[in-house]
Motif scaffolding. Structure first.
Motif, PDB file in Angstrom:
ATOM      1  N   HIS A  48       0.834  -1.201   0.000  1.00  0.00           N
ATOM      2  CA  HIS A  48       0.000   0.000   0.000  1.00  0.00           C
ATOM      3  C   HIS A  48       0.872   1.255   0.000  1.00  0.00           C
ATOM      4  O   HIS A  48       0.680   2.171  -0.804  1.00  0.00           O
ATOM      5  N   ILE A  49       1.838   1.289   0.907  1.00  0.00           N
ATOM      6  CA  ILE A  49       2.668   2.485   1.075  1.00  0.00           C
ATOM      7  C   ILE A  49       3.485   2.772  -0.178  1.00  0.00           C
ATOM      8  O   ILE A  49       3.581   3.921  -0.620  1.00  0.00           O
ATOM      9  N   SER A  50       4.071   1.733  -0.761  1.00  0.00           N
ATOM     10  CA  SER A  50       4.900   1.949  -1.953  1.00  0.00           C
ATOM     11  C   SER A  50       4.060   2.444  -3.129  1.00  0.00           C
ATOM     12  O   SER A  50       4.516   3.285  -3.910  1.00  0.00           O
ATOM     13  N   THR A  51       2.844   1.929  -3.243  1.00  0.00           N
ATOM     14  CA  THR A  51       1.968   2.356  -4.342  1.00  0.00           C
ATOM     15  C   THR A  51       1.507   3.797  -4.148  1.00  0.00           C
ATOM     16  O   THR A  51       1.447   4.581  -5.104  1.00  0.00           O
ATOM     17  N   ILE A  52       1.194   4.149  -2.921  1.00  0.00           N
ATOM     18  CA  ILE A  52       0.790   5.535  -2.630  1.00  0.00           C
ATOM     19  C   ILE A  52       1.962   6.482  -2.883  1.00  0.00           C
ATOM     20  O   ILE A  52       1.801   7.555  -3.484  1.00  0.00           O
ATOM     21  N   ALA A  53       3.152   6.090  -2.435  1.00  0.00           N
ATOM     22  CA  ALA A  53       4.344   6.920  -2.651  1.00  0.00           C
ATOM     23  C   ALA A  53       4.595   7.113  -4.148  1.00  0.00           C
ATOM     24  O   ALA A  53       4.870   8.228  -4.609  1.00  0.00           O
ATOM     25  N   TRP A  54       4.490   6.027  -4.909  1.00  0.00           N
ATOM     26  CA  TRP A  54       4.673   6.106  -6.358  1.00  0.00           C
ATOM     27  C   TRP A  54       3.637   7.037  -6.984  1.00  0.00           C
ATOM     28  O   TRP A  54       3.967   7.823  -7.889  1.00  0.00           O
ATOM     29  N   SER A  55       2.414   6.962  -6.505  1.00  0.00           N
ATOM     30  CA  SER A  55       1.330   7.780  -7.065  1.00  0.00           C
ATOM     31  C   SER A  55       1.609   9.265  -6.902  1.00  0.00           C
ATOM     32  O   SER A  55       1.409  10.057  -7.833  1.00  0.00           O
ATOM     33  N   PHE A  56       2.077   9.665  -5.727  1.00  0.00           N
ATOM     34  CA  PHE A  56       2.418  11.069  -5.502  1.00  0.00           C
ATOM     35  C   PHE A  56       3.587  11.486  -6.389  1.00  0.00           C
ATOM     36  O   PHE A  56       3.606  12.593  -6.930  1.00  0.00           O
ATOM     37  N   ALA A  57       4.565  10.586  -6.553  1.00  0.00           N
ATOM     38  CA  ALA A  57       5.723  10.893  -7.391  1.00  0.00           C
ATOM     39  C   ALA A  57       5.311  11.025  -8.855  1.00  0.00           C
ATOM     40  O   ALA A  57       5.754  11.940  -9.558  1.00  0.00           O
TER      41      ALA A  57
END
Length: 243
Positions: free
Chosen positions: A44-53
């Motif tokens: 979840h966290i990695s996908t959210i981080a990628w989304s913001f990037a």
């Protein structure tokens, strides 16, 4: 806030980022993401981080020490998949290279980089065709060239001292049948140009199709060769003929 769990937030932000939409929704969701960090999985966290990037929506209050600590702790607890580590690598590039902020701990950065560069590449027929034509105009491309950022460029060429990356962008790089690039394509283009500091050319399938209008096979080949020479800023030199 109570209506969203980590999966809901992940799905929504990923969808917006993938569609290449830069919306206020990312800023609005930042407090929700902070509240969900403790319960969210590393996926979840990695996908959210990628989304913001990918969306390039900067929310400094979200990516603070607590966020990095949660990523470090969750990565240490279990074997983390290559996809999650790769997404974290792209987020880390965004933070450290584009925003000039602290990122992940160095050991985790190394793990993310190794995961990102370990993924197999599968050149398409379109890409192979472009390489064939580049060779035919006397240009020797380095295929799937890995840059310092970790990104792999479809074809890297040197023209008159200029290093040029060519990305062969077929239909899968765009939203449906539109000409709007997907979030992953937008992110790669932006990070390669800003971090690796090279000229990047996107050679799309529609430009390639309309580059030659002749029905004669030899003339059509010549038109495509001219298109590539013009694209790269090459003189009209003798071409190599392949039967």
């Amino acid at each position: 806030k109570d209506e969203f769990n980590a999966q809901h937030a992940t799905d929504l932000l990923w969808a917006y980022a993938t569609m290449g939409i830069e919306e206020q929704i990312f800023v609005s969701f930042a407090p929700i993401v902070v509240a969900l960090l403790d319960s969210a999985t590393i996926r979840h966290i990695s996908t959210i981080a990628w989304s913001f990037a990918a969306a390039n929506v900067d929310v400094p209050d979200l990516f603070k020490v607590h966020f990095v600590n949660q990523v470090t702790m969750k990565c240490a607890k279990k074997n983390v998949g290559v996809d999650s580590l790769s997404r974290l690598h792209q987020w880390n590039l965004w933070q450290t290279k584009e925003k000039m902020r602290p990122g992940l701990q160095s050991s985790l950065q190394d793990s993310c980089y190794k995961a990102f560069t370990s993924q197999e590449t599968h050149p398409s027929k379109f890409q192979n065709k472009i390489v064939f034509y580049l060779l035919s105009i006397g240009v020797e491309p380095k295929e799937e060239a890995v840059m310092d950022s970790g990104y792999s460029i479809d074809a890297l060429v040197t023209v008159d001292g200029r290093t040029i990356g060519i990305e062969v962008d077929g239909p899968c790089h765009f939203i449906g049948e539109s000409r709007c690039p997907l979030g992953a394509t937008i992110l790669k283009r932006r990070q390669v140009q800003s971090i690796d500091d090279i000229e990047l050319i996107s050679l799309t399938h529609w430009d390639w199709i309309k580059s030659a209008c002749s029905t004669d096979k030899k003339q059509k080949r010549a038109q495509k060769q001219k298109f590539l020479r013009d694209l790269l800023g090459l003189e009209d030199k003798k071409t190599v003929h392949f039967d």
